[in-house]
Each structure stands twice: as structure tokens, then as C-alpha cells.
Design a protein around this motif. Structure first.
Motif, PDB file in Angstrom:
ATOM      1  N   GLY A  53       0.820  -1.198   0.000  1.00 41.41           N
ATOM      2  CA  GLY A  53       0.000   0.000   0.000  1.00 41.41           C
ATOM      3  C   GLY A  53       0.853   1.246   0.000  1.00 41.41           C
ATOM      4  N   SER A  54       0.217   2.403  -0.093  1.00 40.35           N
ATOM      5  CA  SER A  54       0.944   3.680  -0.131  1.00 40.35           C
ATOM      6  C   SER A  54       1.405   4.049   1.276  1.00 40.35           C
ATOM      7  N   PRO A  55       2.557   4.772   1.393  1.00 40.10           N
ATOM      8  CA  PRO A  55       3.027   5.236   2.708  1.00 40.10           C
ATOM      9  C   PRO A  55       2.007   6.169   3.360  1.00 40.10           C
ATOM     10  N   GLN A  56       2.084   6.269   4.676  1.00 38.45           N
ATOM     11  CA  GLN A  56       1.117   7.048   5.464  1.00 38.45           C
ATOM     12  C   GLN A  56       1.772   8.317   6.008  1.00 38.45           C
ATOM     13  N   ASN A  57       0.939   9.363   6.127  1.00 38.65           N
ATOM     14  CA  ASN A  57       1.307  10.597   6.814  1.00 38.65           C
ATOM     15  C   ASN A  57       2.627  11.174   6.285  1.00 38.65           C
ATOM     16  N   VAL A  58       2.674  11.467   4.993  1.00 37.96           N
ATOM     17  CA  VAL A  58       3.857  12.111   4.412  1.00 37.96           C
ATOM     18  C   VAL A  58       3.822  13.586   4.799  1.00 37.96           C
ATOM     19  N   MET A  59       4.887  14.072   5.472  1.00 35.29           N
ATOM     20  CA  MET A  59       4.922  15.442   5.981  1.00 35.29           C
ATOM     21  C   MET A  59       6.292  16.053   5.715  1.00 35.29           C
ATOM     22  N   VAL A  60       6.276  17.403   5.500  1.00 35.63           N
ATOM     23  CA  VAL A  60       7.516  18.177   5.450  1.00 35.63           C
ATOM     24  C   VAL A  60       7.791  18.644   6.871  1.00 35.63           C
ATOM     25  N   LYS A  61       8.788  18.081   7.489  1.00 34.23           N
ATOM     26  CA  LYS A  61       9.047  18.366   8.903  1.00 34.23           C
ATOM     27  C   LYS A  61       9.847  19.635   9.116  1.00 34.23           C
ATOM     28  N   GLU A  62      10.799  19.944   8.228  1.00 40.55           N
ATOM     29  CA  GLU A  62      11.686  21.082   8.477  1.00 40.55           C
ATOM     30  C   GLU A  62      12.217  21.579   7.147  1.00 40.55           C
ATOM     31  N   VAL A  63      12.382  22.912   7.034  1.00 42.03           N
ATOM     32  CA  VAL A  63      12.940  23.565   5.844  1.00 42.03           C
ATOM     33  C   VAL A  63      14.034  24.508   6.305  1.00 42.03           C
ATOM     34  N   TRP A  64      15.216  24.389   5.729  1.00 46.41           N
ATOM     35  CA  TRP A  64      16.307  25.316   6.021  1.00 46.41           C
ATOM     36  C   TRP A  64      17.128  25.511   4.747  1.00 46.41           C
ATOM     37  N   GLY A  65      17.366  26.799   4.427  1.00 48.71           N
ATOM     38  CA  GLY A  65      18.113  27.093   3.209  1.00 48.71           C
ATOM     39  C   GLY A  65      17.383  26.537   1.998  1.00 48.71           C
ATOM     40  N   SER A  66      18.089  25.761   1.222  1.00 46.65           N
ATOM     41  CA  SER A  66      17.518  25.106   0.037  1.00 46.65           C
ATOM     42  C   SER A  66      17.280  23.628   0.298  1.00 46.65           C
ATOM     43  N   ASN A  67      17.079  23.267   1.556  1.00 47.08           N
ATOM     44  CA  ASN A  67      16.895  21.869   1.933  1.00 47.08           C
ATOM     45  C   ASN A  67      15.536  21.696   2.618  1.00 47.08           C
ATOM     46  N   ALA A  68      15.011  20.458   2.528  1.00 51.01           N
ATOM     47  CA  ALA A  68      13.734  20.129   3.174  1.00 51.01           C
ATOM     48  C   ALA A  68      13.807  18.689   3.686  1.00 51.01           C
ATOM     49  N   LEU A  69      13.294  18.500   4.919  1.00 55.89           N
ATOM     50  CA  LEU A  69      13.261  17.174   5.542  1.00 55.89           C
ATOM     51  C   LEU A  69      11.853  16.617   5.403  1.00 55.89           C
ATOM     52  N   VAL A  70      11.754  15.446   4.734  1.00 57.63           N
ATOM     53  CA  VAL A  70      10.460  14.803   4.509  1.00 57.63           C
ATOM     54  C   VAL A  70      10.436  13.491   5.310  1.00 57.63           C
ATOM     55  N   GLU A  71       9.338  13.261   6.063  1.00 60.65           N
ATOM     56  CA  GLU A  71       9.169  12.045   6.856  1.00 60.65           C
ATOM     57  C   GLU A  71       7.822  11.435   6.540  1.00 60.65           C
ATOM     58  N   TRP A  72       7.706  10.105   6.695  1.00 63.44           N
ATOM     59  CA  TRP A  72       6.459   9.373   6.475  1.00 63.44           C
ATOM     60  C   TRP A  72       6.449   8.109   7.327  1.00 63.44           C
ATOM     61  N   GLN A  73       5.355   7.402   7.304  1.00 54.34           N
ATOM     62  CA  GLN A  73       5.198   6.155   8.049  1.00 54.34           C
ATOM     63  C   GLN A  73       4.995   5.004   7.072  1.00 54.34           C
TER      64      GLN A  73
END
Length: 1174
Positions: free
Chosen positions: A967-987
Motif C-alpha cells: 500500500g501507499s506510505p502514510q502521513n507524508v509530511m515536510v518536517k523542516e525547511v532550512w536554506g535550500s533543503n527540506a526534511l520529509v518524513e512518512w510512516q
């Protein structure tokens, strides 16, 4: 004496309350301890000081201690002198001045009326130095007691007073209910020496010689001169050197390096005197830097309550310790320590009299001291004494009930205290029963009457005890008697008291008991019996009761009768209750007992006696069985009756006038003989059957039962198996240990007793047959033979196993035929000479010393025929591991096998037949096909294939797993953005498609164009950092899950966006404080209790954390383990290991690991048990 006036020694001194005092007498002087202050000593008035100066130089101790005349009263502003009665002192010790070398006596008087018992009076020099027998021969203490005035007097005598005896002294009085103390001073004056005639100061060295004999002793003069010089020196040191106070204050605050400059500036030449004066001043002005709030001087608490002692320290990191009477206090439920900021609190719970003590709070070298006084509650009288009226000799109990248990009270009689020491003389005793106190008189006397009082610290009660004498009444007097010669005279009287004793008198002389005279006292009756009265027994007899003025008298008259003797003749006669002519008289005697048969005989002239045992004449007069003859009877005596003595005995008496006979049958009864023929008929695992026969001789009484005993062979300790007699002759003994040899014996019991034991049985061993053999199968079959295989029984027992017996029978028959005559030891056997084509059942039994076990039988009969080929499954290689297919694909498994004739094929799933609606099975002679048209995830599982011919069987297991996309991953979220970077987390996805998720596929898209670009492939973590994003754009992210089937059908899209800002990009360093990584040792994994086998290396593990790295110490039973080659200690990144090489039972015990660093320590313990294999 001016020094005494200046120091205030002649004035009243505030005496310190001793720490031992626990009563209200001292506590009443300070009603509220925490706020109370000790009274300041008032300066002495001028008039008494002037009188002190006029004291002569050589006063006697008596004059010094004498009180002032009553006519001279002190001024109003002057404190009362020591002579005034205060507290329990009637007269306090006086401050005295005495010349060196003289004797001095100090006297104190205590009021005993305020005390419940004799007080303890002690003398102290200074604060704690107690004076007594160990202080030297110069000090002596005397005590006396005036009973009329109830005053205790104590005297302290000091012989040949020296200068060292000057100083402050204290007299302390302690009793159960009160205590008090007072202080006084002794000043020693040194007489001035006359320098005119120095020879008079010399002493002669010889004693008992003429005045001018002996050598001059210069040392005595030198010592006196040294004392004078010391006194002058002391006065010089005490002088302030003529300096103003401002200079001394300047010196006190200055450094030591500036002393010389200040002395030169102000013209001080005596530097040594200045330094001594400064040293004394600094000692007096010693300020504390550790305590900002100290303890109060004293505290008061009620018994049973709790109290808190609070101090405040300047630095919260300073270590503080609490002490009680000099002993450090440990934290417990009784003593609780609390830290509240800078405050340190000691809480004492449930105070008792033991908590009445001196307490200290110490910080390094600085201390603050207080005293805690525990006040006992008032003891109230609940049930008072009651008046009693009793008689002399009665038992009396006077009872009073108070409000507290273990309360102290005082018993008084007519105002005089009753003590335990006097109880032994006065025949009374004290008894406590909880809150009840009793005064018990066992036999009260007239001296015990009076008024009794009980006094407590909360009240008192009184009662009268009236004791009266009993009046003795005569219920029956003594009557006069007239008796004849050889008759009996009995004097009897009866009085009202059973306890009264008395004496008998004849003509004023006391009568003593003898062979003819007996005196008895039975209750209220008193008897005097005179047997075989003689003429000299005539007289006046009197009975006098002891303790009473009462006499009872009577006269004994002797009557003398003269009779002429006429000879007479009469036939002999045997006086027996039952004549032997009518029935046989039987006497039963127990074997071993004594029998005495007395036959009274009459007849004139005296007859001749003849005894017969059966038909034989018995005439023995000595020995175990004998005859004893007397003028009027004949006795037959048996000492220790035996069975042989049982017979009919006849006595025959004859004289010229005739004869008489009598017969007696003596029956001897005894314990029965032992039982016979005792043997064991059968045994089991823990039981045995014992059988015996009754005894041949029952001892003359019927056997009522039997007692059975058992013991192990070689032991001497017999164990009773029944405590009630067992009536049967067969007994089952249980609860025995299999494999142990036993012996048994039996006792017979009748009404007389228990017989001797029977012969022991032959040694026997409880043994049970084994359990049935297991896993019986057919290994091979031919046209005439069958080969069987099995495994040993689960339980063999102590008897072991001798072998196996194989039996068979035709189907439908019950006649089992033994295939092997001798038991076979191995677990396999080939049965031969079987009929071809027959269907035969087989079974196997185990055999040992106890017999045959239960049989293990084949479930189905075996057909005796040739099996060309045994069944065997040829499982393909790809099916020996899990077979994976996707949902919707078909399952087609072809599994070849072999076996002739054609075997029977069976498919099962989880022990149940397969679902034929989904699975299609096709079987041929060579293979079997497993087919599913469209596989579903429910088809996953373990399938078992079995191929069987007769009793021969082969099996195989096939594991099938049907998978699909995750199945598809759950709860995909952008947790943090700094500069030209982004932290993406999911379950992870909820459904993994029955297969492990191998990674994730991450894509990004600009919000404006929504074109998706791949960022990561096969990303295993559930987060990722997306870099190189364009400034000013806003991005969405989506994630696909991936497993063995590929990417998921739908992705998980982020719910929020990552916006990359255009402006305002500034670098702002984070403000942070360096983390302190230091920590006290702490065990993350504790030691666990272990049980190991002796001889095999064992290891103990634990994990510890701490910085700096802690020092680790291993201990066994609280003893440190040093360099012992038996133990290996390792420390790898905080993982601690203690290896014990080949441990023995002596290595068992409590092991502990201690980790220590500068911040603290931690301890872990475990229990190690080393067992020896059996």
C-alpha cells in the motif's frame, strides 16, 4: 576575693539543664523552649560583696557553708542566694574560698518528699568531669538520709586543696520523676610567703624525726614560688597593656603581617603579651561562616510526637551530618533528612525517652548544638483503689488502673514508700498487667493493715485495708473415753477453720506419734488414735489450736477385765470368699507381676496346712514361688509370674477336729508371641503387599490387632506405619522410594501389651514395570518377514529394562504369539516365518525385574507381502524453500514420488485436508500435481504431503507465499525547511502486500508546474533530506512504497509544502551552553540471578554508564575479588563481564559490582547458585 566579686561568682549563677533530665521539673523553668533564653546573671549587690571581703583568711568549711541570718534579707533587685530552697534542693552548695593546703567540705540537701524514690546525686567539675572514686584519694563523697524529715544530705570533701582545684563545680540530682542541678565555685588562695625568715619555709625531708633532724627540702619552696610567679604572670597577661580599646579593635581586624607596624606606631613594646591577648580575643570572637541559621538552644516535645530540627547553611553544596550524643545519625524511618534549598531539616518521628539527648549539626569543622527534652504524658488514675476488709491469712489484691502503659507510680503505706527491696521482708509483691498495677499480699497479717496510697505525676488515690483476726469456733468437742485393754481409743474434735493446726497433750506433756499413737488432721477434723491401749495410757488429753487461746480436754479411763481361760476346740476352717466346693475360683495375674495369695485359717488346736499344685504337694518356703506361714493364715507368693505358674492350686488344713480344703486356679496372662510367616507377596513402583499369620500363643487374651514397622536395609531406624492397631493380616505399605531395599516386621497386640517383633522380611525393592515402548513402526515387509522398529519407553524406572518381547496375532484373533523367546535389547526385531498374504497385528512390551510393561500395538494390521519399493517423495529443489507467487497467478506444483505398489497420497494444510474448491489435486503412479487457477493471499501457508504404503510412510512440507504490491506510505509530511533543503518524513504502509518493504521511491514537484521529478530510489529509511531546491519556489513531495512486486499503485502525497524563501537569509549562530556530560555511575542492565552447572565456565554480565569513567570493583559475599586466576574481569564500552572458570559449589554466593567515580557510586547484586549434576 575582689576577683571573685568581679567575676560574679558570689552572685547567683544560671545552672545548665543537664541533657539526662527528662522530667517536667526542669522543663517548667522554660515554658517555651524554642523562644526561651537562659536568664542573665545579675550583678552582685554591694552589701553582700562587702561581707565577702570580710571573710577570714582561714575559715572552716562549716562556717563558709552556713546560711545568712534570717533577719538580713537581700535587696529587692538582688537574686536569691544559694541557701534559698529552689526546686528539689533544700540547701544548694555554696561558693567558697579556701586557702591552698586546707580541706573543704561542700554540702547539699535534697527534699525527699518531692521524690518517688531515692535520688542519685553526682558531683562534676566543669561541665562533664564527674568526681568519684576514680578522681583520686583527695576527693570523697558521703550521702545520708534522715527518715523523719525525709531529707537527703550529700557532702563533697576535698583534702589538701591545690590551685588546680579552683573553678566551677556542679551538683546534679536525678530521680525517676524529677531532676535538678546547681553550680558553685571554689576559689583557692595561695598564702603570701614571709621573706624575713626563709628557713621557716623549708620542710624537713624525714618524717617522724626531731624538728631539726633531716635534710632541708628546697623543692617545696620552689614549688610555692612557682605558684606565686604564675599568678603574677597571669595577672600580667590579663592586663590590657594600657592600650585604648580602639587599638585592640584595629589589631583584631588587621593581618598578622601588619602587627609589627601597628605596635611601632602606638609604642607597644610587649609584643608577646599583645599576641597572647589577641589570641584570646580571636578565640572568643569566633564567627561561623557555614551556618546562616543555627539550632535553638533547646527543644521540648511530647512523648510519641515528632519534632523537626532546622538549620540553614550558606552553601547548599556543603555536606552536613547530624549527630546524637556524638554518634552519627543514619537515615531511617525514625530519622528523616530533608533538603529544602539551603535549609537542612532533621525530623524525629514518634519520640521516646531514648530521643532525649544532645543533637549536633556539623558542616566540616563547624557545629551547632541543641538539646531535645522529651516530656512524658501525665499519668491519670482511671480506676482508683478500693477499701477492703479481710481476715488474717487471706489473699489480698489492691488494684489501680492508670491511663498509660509502662507508667511509673509509687505505692505508699501510711505515708511511707513501699519498695521492692522491702517486699521480701513484708511478704508482698508488685505486679503489672498492661495499664493495671497490683499490690498483692499472699497471706495478710495484722501488720499489713493501714492506709495505702498510689501516687503518679498526674494524680493520686487512697484506700484503707482493714485486717481482722478470725474467731475460731468449736463445732465438736472432745468426749471422755473408757476403753478396755488392747482396744482402740479415738479422740476427735472439729473446729471452724480448715487451716488451723494444733498439738495434743497428755497430762501437760506433748503427745508424739509412734507405732501405737497416730495424729491426723483432715480438713476441720483433728484426731488422736491410740491402738492397743495400755494401763499407762490413762490420763487427761488436751488439744490446743495454734495461735488461739483455746483448749479442748477429755479424760481416758482404762477398764481392766479379768477373764478365766477355758480351752476350746473347733474344726479347721479356710476363710475364702468363694468356696472351692461350688465353683472354681480363678485369679488372673499378668506375667512378670507379683502374686500374693493370703488364706485366713481358723481352728483349735492350730491346724496343719498343706499346699498342692495340681496333684503334687508344694512345700517350698524359699525361692521365686514360696509359702509363708503365720499363726492365723498361710500365704502363697509368686515373685514375677511366668506361664509355667499357671495351674490349679489346692490348700488343705487338718487338725483332730477335722479338715477343710479350698482350690484356686491361677491364670497367667502375657503379651502374645510374635506373628509368624511374614513375607512380601508383591511390589510396585512405591508400594508392597505384606502378609503374615497370627501368633501361635495369644498370651491368654485375644489378639486385638497388629503394628507394622518398616526400615531401609542397613539402617537401624524403624518407622511406624500405623498408630492404630491393624486387625487384618494383609497390609499394603505405600510411599516408598523405588530402587531402595526395605525390610518390614510386625508386632501382635492384646489387652496386656505388645509382643516382640516378628522376624524381618527378606529385603525387597519397590520396582514398577516400565512404560510401553514408543514410536512403533514397520521398517520393512517381505513375503514371510516383517521388520519392526521402536523407541525406548518414556519411563524406565529404577529396575531398568532387560529387553523387549515382540508378539503378533492374525487379524480378528486374540491369540498372541511370542516372536522371540529371549528378550531383545535393541529397539528393532525381524519377525520371521509369517504366512504370505495374511494381515497380522504386532505389539511390543518392555520387560524388567518387575515384569511386563503395557504393550505398544500397531494401529493397523500389516499385510505380509513383498514391497518392491518403499514410498519416497522426490521434492524438487525450488520447493525446498518458500515458493513465492503473485496474486492472480496460477499455482502449478508437480512433485514426483516412488513406491510399489502404488502408495496412497494425502495433502493437508495445518493438519486439515485442503479445500478442494480452490485446490485441484491430480495423482498418478509417479507424481502428484497441486494446481490453483488464480492464487490468492489466503492460499499462503504450509502444506504437508504424505506418501504411505501399509505402515511405511514418507512426508514432505511445502511452504507457499502469495504476495502483491504494498500500500501507499502514510502521513507524508515536510518536517523542516532550512536554506535550500527540506526534511520529509512518512510512516510505513498499513499493508505490506505479504512481503517485506524493500525501499521507497521519493519524488518532488513545483507547485506552479506540478511536474514530478524523482529524488530518491530504493530509499530504505522512512525519511529523507531533499537538497538543491530552487529559492522562491514551493514544493510538494510524494512517496511510493516498493516490495518484491514493485512500486505501490498509489503514492502518499505530502499534506504540507516546503517553501524556499527568497530574501532574509541570514546566518544566525545558535546560542547554546556546552552540555555537562558528567554523571554519577548508573547500572543500565543489572546483574541477574543465575544457576549454573559445576565444571562449566559461567559469566555474569551488567552494563554501567557514568562520566568520568567509573572505577569498577567486583565482590563476592562483600569481599573484593583481587588478582585471582579463577576470575576474569573485563570492561568493554561499559559492558562489564565477570567470567568464572570451572566453578564449584564453593563459588556460589552473592556477587556484587560497585562502580565509583567522583560524583557518586552505584551497586548491583545477584545470586549465583552452582549445582552439581546428579
Amino acid at each position: 576575693m575582689p576577683d571573685l566579686q568581679k567575676s560574679g561568682r558570689l552572685g547567683p549563677q544560671p545552672y545548665p539543664i543537664p541533657k539526662e533530665c527528662q522530667r517536667s521539673c526542669c522543663l517548667q523553668k522554660v515554658p517555651n523552649w524554642p523562644q526561651a533564653k537562659m536568664p542573665e546573671p545579675k550583678p552582685a549587690a554591694k552589701k553582700p560583696a562587702a561581707k565577702a571581703k570580710d571573710v577570714p583568711k582561714k575559715p572552716t568549711p562549716e562556717k563558709e557553708a552556713a546560711p545568712a541570718p534570717p533577719s538580713e534579707s537581700p535587696p529587692e533587685d538582688q537574686s536569691p542566694t544559694a541557701e534559698e530552697p529552689t526546686g528539689i534542693f533544700l540547701k544548694k552548695p555554696d561558693t567558697v574560698s579556701v586557702e591552698a593546703g586546707k580541706d573543704v567540705v561542700i554540702t547539699a540537701k535534697v527534699n525527699g518528699k518531692e521524690l518517688l524514690e531515692q535520688p542519685v546525686i553526682r558531683w562534676f567539675k566543669g561541665k562533664w568531669l564527674e568526681l568519684g572514686s576514680k578522681s583520686g584519694a583527695r576527693f570523697s563523697i558521703k550521702e545520708s538520709h534522715d527518715q523523719q524529715s525525709n531529707v537527703y544530705t550529700a557532702e563533697l570533701q576535698i583534702r589538701k586543696v591545690v590551685v588546680g582545684d579552683r573553678g566551677e563545680y556542679r551538683c546534679e540530682v536525678k530521680a525517676k520523676d524529677a531532676c535538678d542541678s546547681c553550680s558553685f565555685n571554689i576559689d583557692v588562695e595561695v598564702p603570701s610567703q614571709d621573706s624575713g625568715n626563709i628557713l621557716e619555709s623549708f620542710k624537713r625531708s624525714g618524717e617522724g624525726k626531731p624538728e631539726k633532724a633531716g635534710e632541708l627540702d628546697f623543692s617545696g619552696l620552689l614549688k610555692k614560688r612557682e605558684v606565686v610567679e604564675e599568678k603574677k604572670k597571669k595577672k600580667k597577661d590579663d592586663d590590657d597593656l594600657g592600650l585604648p580599646p580602639e587599638v585592640w579593635e584595629l589589631l583584631k581586624g588587621a593581618k598578622k603581617s601588619e602587627y609589627e607596624r601597628i605596635a611601632f606606631q602606638y609604642g607597644i613594646t610587649d609584643l608577646r603579651g599583645m599576641l597572647k591577648r589577641l589570641k584570646k580575643a580571636k578565640v572568643e570572637v569566633k564567627k561561623t561562616s557555614a551556618f546562616t541559621m543555627k539550632l535553638d538552644p533547646a527543644y521540648q516535645v511530647d512523648k510519641g510526637s515528632k519534632i523537626k530540627l532546622v538549620v540553614e547553611i550558606s552553601d547548599p553544596d556543603l555536606p552536613l551530618k547530624w549527630y546524637k550524643n556524638g554518634q552519627e545519625i543514619k537515615h531511617s524511618s525514625k530519622y528523616v533528612f530533608e533538603n529544602v534549598g539551603k535549609k537542612r531539616i532533621l525530623t524525629i518521628n514518634k519520640c521516646t525517652l531514648d530521643d532525649d539527648a544532645t543533637y549536633e549539626a556539623a558542616v566540616k569543622d563547624e557545629k551547632c548544638v541543641t538539646e531535645v527534652f522529651v516530656k512524658e504524658p501525665s499519668v491519670l488514675i482511671i480506676t482508683p483503689l478500693e477499701d477492703q476488709q479481710v481476715f488474717v491469712g487471706d489473699r489480698v489484691e489492691m488494684m489501680v488502673e492508670v491511663s498509660e502503659e509502662e507508667a511509673q507510680l509509687m505505692w505508699m503505706k501510711d505515708g511511707v514508700e513501699m519498695t521492692k527491696e522491702d517486699s521480701y521482708k513484708a511478704h508482698y509483691r508488685f505486679k503489672k498487667n498492661g495499664k493495671k498495677h497490683l499490690l498483692i499480699f499472699t497471706e495478710v497479717t495484722l501488720e499489713d493493715r493501714g492506709r495505702y496510697m498510689v501516687v503518679t505525676n498526674g494524680g493520686q488515690c487512697e484506700a484503707d485495708l482493714i485486717v481482722e483476726e478470725k474467731q475460731l469456733e468449736v463445732l465438736q468437742g472432745i468426749a471422755d473415753l473408757t476403753v478396755k485393754a488392747s482396744e482402740q481409743a479415738v479422740f476427735k474434735c472439729e473446729v471452724s477453720d480448715e487451716k488451723v493446726t494444733g498439738k495434743w497433750y497428755k497430762n501437760g506433756m506433748e503427745v508424739r506419734p509412734s507405732k501405737r499413737i497416730s495424729i491426723t488432721h483432715d480438713g476441720r477434723c483433728h484426731k488422736l488414735v491410740i491402738n492397743d491401749v495400755h494401763p499407762e495410757d490413762e490420763g487427761d488429753y488436751t488439744f490446743v489450736p495454734d495461735g488461739f487461746a483455746l483448749t479442748l480436754s477429755a479424760k481416758l479411763n482404762f477398764l481392766e477385765i479379768k477373764i478365766d481361760c477355758v480351752p476350746k476346740q473347733e474344726p479347721p476352717k479356710i476363710h475364702l470368699d468363694c468356696s472351692g466346693k461350688t465353683s472354681e475360683n480363678t485369679i488372673i495375674v499378668v506375667a512378670g507381676n507379683k502374686l500374693r495369695l493370703d488364706m485366713a485359717i481358723a481352728g483349735e488346736p492350730p491346724p496343719t496346712v498343706t499346699w498342692m499344685k495340681g496333684d503334687q504337694v508344694f512345700s517350698n518356703t524359699e525361692g521365686r514361688v514360696r509359702l509363708e506361714r503365720r499363726p492365723d493364715n498361710s500365704s502363697f507368693v509368686i515373685e514375677g509370674a511366668e506361664r509355667a505358674d499357671e495351674a490349679k492350686y489346692t490348700i488343705k488344713v487338718t487338725n483332730p477336729m477335722g479338715e477343710d480344703t479350698a482350690s484356686v486356679f491361677i491364670k497367667v496372662v502375657d503379651v502374645p508371641d510374635p506373628p509368624e510367616a511374614v513375607w512380601i507377596t508383591s511390589v510396585g513402583e512405591d508400594w508392597a503387599i505384606l502378609v503374615w499369620e497370627p501368633p501361635k500363643y495369644d498370651g491368654g487374651q485375644p489378639v486385638t490387632g497388629y503394628l507394622i514397622e518398616r526400615k531401609k536395609k542397613g539402617s537401624h531406624r524403624w518407622m511406624k506405619l500405623n498408630f492404630e492397631v491393624f486387625t487384618e493380616t494383609t497390609y499394603e505399605s505405600t510411599n516408598m522410594i523405588e530402587g531402595i531395599l526395605y525390610e518390614m516386621r510386625v508386632f501382635a497386640v492384646n489387652a496386656i501389651g505388645v509382643s516382640q517383633p516378628s522376624m524381618n522380611t527378606k529385603p525387597f525393592m519397590p520396582i514398577a514395570p516400565t512404560s510401553k515402548p514408543t514410536h512403533l513402526i514397520v521398517e520393512d515387509v517381505t513375503d514371510t518377514t516383517t521388520t519392526l522398529k521402536w523407541r525406548p519407553p518414556d519411563r524406565i524406572g529404577a529396575g531398568g529394562i532387560d529387553g523387549y518381547i515382540v508378539e503378533y496375532c492374525l487379524e480378528g484373533s486374540e491369540d498372541w504369539v511370542v516372536a522371540n523367546a529371549e528378550p531383545v535389547e535393541r529397539c528393532g526385531f525381524t519377525v520371521k516365518d509369517l504366512p504370505t498374504g495374511a494381515r497380522i497385528l504386532f505389539r511390543v512390551v518392555g520387560v524388567n525385574i518387575a515384569g511386563r510393561s503395557e504393550p505398544a500395538t500397531l494401529v493397523q494390521p500389516v499385510t505380509i507381502r513383498v514391497i518392491a519399493q518403499q514410498p519416497k517423495i522426490r521434492l524438487p529443489r525450488h520447493l525446498r524453500q518458500t515458493y513465492i507467487r503473485q496474486v492472480g497467478e496460477h499455482l502449478n506444483l508437480v512433485i514426483p514420488f516412488q513406491g510399489k505398489p502404488r502408495p496412497q497420497v494425502t495433502w493437508t494444510k495445518g493438519g486439515a485436508p485442503v479445500d478442494t474448491s480452490r485446490v485441484h489435486i491430480r495423482t498418478s503412479d509417479m507424481d502428484t500435481v497441486f494446481f490453483v487457477r488464480q492464487a490468492a493471499r489466503s492460499d499462503s501457508g504450509e502444506y504437508e504431503l504424505s506418501v504411505q504404503i501399509e505402515n511405511m510412510k514418507d512426508t514432505a512440507t511445502i511452504r507457499i507465499r502469495v504476495v502483491e504490491k504494498a500500500g501507499s506510505p502514510q502521513n507524508v509530511m515536510v518536517k523542516e525547511v532550512w536554506g535550500s533543503n527540506a526534511l520529509v518524513e512518512w510512516q510505513p504502509p498499513k499493508d505490506n502486500g505479504n512481503s517485506e518493504v524493500t525501499g521507497y521511491f521519493v519524488q518532488k514537484a513545483d507547485k506552479k508546474t506540478m511536474e514530478w521529478f524523482t529524488v530518491y530510489e530504493h530509499n530504505r529509511p522512512t525519511q529523507c533530506t531533499v537538497s538543491d531546491l530552487i529559492i522562491g519556489n514551493e514544493y510538494y513531495f510524494r512517496v511510493f512504497s516498493e516490495n518484491i512486486c514493485g512500486l505501490s499503485d498509489s503514492p502518499g502525497v505530502s499534506k504540507n509544502t516546503a517553501k524556499i524563501l527568497k530574501t532574509g537569509i541570514t546566518f544566525k549562530p545558535l546560542e547554546f551552553q556546552a552540555h555537562d556530560f558528567r554523571s554519577a555511575p548508573k547500572f543500565l542492565t543489572p546483574l541477574l540471578d543465575r544457576v549454573v552447572v559445576a565444571g562449566y565456565t559461567a559469566a555474569l554480565f551488567c552494563a554501567v554508564r557514568g562520566y568520568p569513567k567509573p572505577k569498577v570493583v567486583w565482590m563476592k559475599n562483600q569481599m573484593e575479588i583481587h588478582e585471582d586466576p579463577k576470575f576474569i574481569m573485563t570492561n568493554q564500552q561499559g559492558i562489564l563481564t565477570l567470567s568464572i572458570r570451572r566453578p564449584s559449589p564453593f563459588d556460589g554466593g552473592t556477587y556484587s559490582c560497585r562502580a565509583v567515580n567522583e560524583l557518586g557510586e552505584a551497586l548491583a547484586e545477584c545470586r549465583l547458585e552452582v549445582r552439581v549434576p546428579q
